[in-house]
Design an enzyme around this catalytic site. Structure first.
Site, PDB file in Angstrom:
ATOM      1  N   SER A  83      -8.978-111.257  23.354  1.00  0.00           N
ATOM      2  CA  SER A  83      -8.671-110.782  24.707  1.00  0.00           C
ATOM      3  C   SER A  83      -7.869-109.481  24.664  1.00  0.00           C
ATOM      4  O   SER A  83      -7.740-108.804  25.684  1.00  0.00           O
ATOM      5  CB  SER A  83      -7.896-111.849  25.493  1.00  0.00           C
TER       6      SER A  83
ATOM      7  N   ASP B 275      -8.067-114.898  16.125  1.00  0.00           N
ATOM      8  CA  ASP B 275      -9.317-115.076  16.890  1.00  0.00           C
ATOM      9  C   ASP B 275     -10.385-114.179  16.275  1.00  0.00           C
ATOM     10  O   ASP B 275     -10.199-112.957  16.177  1.00  0.00           O
ATOM     11  CB  ASP B 275      -9.029-114.641  18.338  1.00  0.00           C
TER      12      ASP B 275
ATOM     13  N   LYS C  90      -9.912-118.984  14.883  1.00  0.00           N
ATOM     14  CA  LYS C  90     -10.672-119.596  15.979  1.00  0.00           C
ATOM     15  C   LYS C  90     -11.967-118.817  16.153  1.00  0.00           C
ATOM     16  O   LYS C  90     -11.952-117.584  16.041  1.00  0.00           O
ATOM     17  CB  LYS C  90      -9.849-119.530  17.277  1.00  0.00           C
TER      18      LYS C  90
ATOM     19  N   GLU D 189     -12.537-124.105  26.900  1.00  0.00           N
ATOM     20  CA  GLU D 189     -12.170-123.148  27.956  1.00  0.00           C
ATOM     21  C   GLU D 189     -12.989-123.426  29.216  1.00  0.00           C
ATOM     22  O   GLU D 189     -14.223-123.594  29.161  1.00  0.00           O
ATOM     23  CB  GLU D 189     -12.411-121.698  27.474  1.00  0.00           C
TER      24      GLU D 189
HETATM   25  O1  KIV Z   1      -8.848-114.308  23.297  1.00  0.00           O
HETATM   26  C1  KIV Z   1      -8.196-115.132  23.940  1.00  0.00           C
HETATM   27  O2  KIV Z   1      -7.141-114.798  24.500  1.00  0.00           O
HETATM   28  C2  KIV Z   1      -8.704-116.499  24.032  1.00  0.00           C
HETATM   29  C3  KIV Z   1      -8.190-117.492  25.030  1.00  0.00           C
HETATM   30  C4  KIV Z   1      -8.628-118.871  24.706  1.00  0.00           C
HETATM   31  C5  KIV Z   1      -6.803-117.483  25.436  1.00  0.00           C
HETATM   32  O3  KIV Z   1      -9.581-116.805  23.310  1.00  0.00           O
END
Ligand code: KIV
Length: 283
Positions: free
Chosen positions: A53, A91, A121, A190
């Site tokens: 994000s 992420d 993730k 989500e």
């Molecule tokens: O990139 C992100 O902020 C996310 C959300 C689940 C908060 O993947």
């Protein structure tokens, strides 16, 4: 009685698992920089995510796809310096997921070895259980992100709440089981109804993190800037805006401009004085 906000010195996966077992919920936020991470750790946040994000929140892109891996690694290192004791998740950006398995493995190792992440993730599709298995074999803890997957923004229905009928919940549960059987250490859901989260929590034995996924989840994650009232647009409906930091910043910046143009800044206390002249040394 245990204090629900009591946080152990260092939070690892075992700790989050035992919180789940004890019915204690954990709090996760995004962080993209050192000062935010340091504040979050002091505030007792259990887990931080350097989310893709950042592409929208920090870089101003219209969606998360352009999140640059190299930048995420550098900022991830800063987050880890600010919050050495939290459970820290990297992420996987679209860039790292779109070039084949070896590229994904290399990116995941960089999050672990360079940025100090405890886990990565990734937004997964059904076929990705093999990828999750490869990451597990490589010793990388993986969180499978299901439900709304922001990297699917370009597909019709990609950026909508998911699993809103019985068939879709059954499909979500099957996918969640497949990911856990393949080695995912946690799941992230989500934008799904609480009924869908309840079904997933009942079907798997790993912690389930919700992002707009209802109270059934074991922990919850939000974008920090949304929570603090700093985001450019209106945050999603599941975000409680707990502060108006954006307004405070704007107000301070406006006062700074006015003070300069109206001659109130700098004042004498902001200005360096000259040193007293030193006597010349004797000849
Ligand atoms: O990139 C992100 O902020 C996310 C959300 C689940 C908060 O993947």
């Amino acid at each position: 009685m245990t204090n629900p906000t009591q946080v152990p010195a260092h939070i690892d996966l075992a700790c989050l698992r035992s919180m789940k077992a004890a019915g204690r919920k954990f709090a996760m936020l995004t962080a993209y920089d050192y000062p935010t991470a340091a504040l979050a750790q002091v505030a007792g946040v259990h887990a931080l995510l350097i989310g893709d994000s950042l592409a929208t929140v920090l870089l101003g892109h219209p969606n998360t796809r352009p999140a640059p891996l190299d930048l995420m690694i550098v900022l991830g290192e800063a987050v880890r310096r600010g919050a050495p004791n939290v459970y820290f998740v990297g992420d996987m950006p679209y860039e790292a997921l779109s070039g084949g398995t070896e590229r994904t493995l290399t990116a995941a190792r960089r999050f672990r070895d360079e940025a100090g992440c405890d886990a990565v993730k990734l937004e997964v599709k059904s076929r990705d259980h093999e990828l999750v298995g490869r990451l597990a074999q490589a010793g990388i803890d993986t969180i499978a992100h299901l439900g709304l997957r922001p990297q699917d923004v370009l597909y019709p229905d990609g950026y909508r709440a998911q699993a809103r009928d019985a068939d879709a919940v059954a499909a979500l549960v099957a996918e969640a089981r497949r990911m856990v059987d393949s080695g995912a250490v946690m799941l992230l859901l989500e934008a799904v109804p609480n009924e869908a989260s309840q079904a997933v929590v009942a079907a798997v034995n790993v912690p389930v993190i919700g992002c707009g996924a209802g109270p059934a989840c074991d922990g919850h994650v939000l974008v920090t800037q949304d929570l603090l009232g700093m985001s450019a647009g209106r945050p999603p409906r599941f975000v409680p805006v707990l502060a108006r930091v954006g307004e405070i910043m704007e107000d301070a910046m406006r006062r700074y401009v006015q003070d300069i143009v109206e001659g109130r800044y700098p004042r004498p206390e902001h200005v360096y004085g000259m040193r007293a002249p030193t006597a010349s040394p004797p000849r």
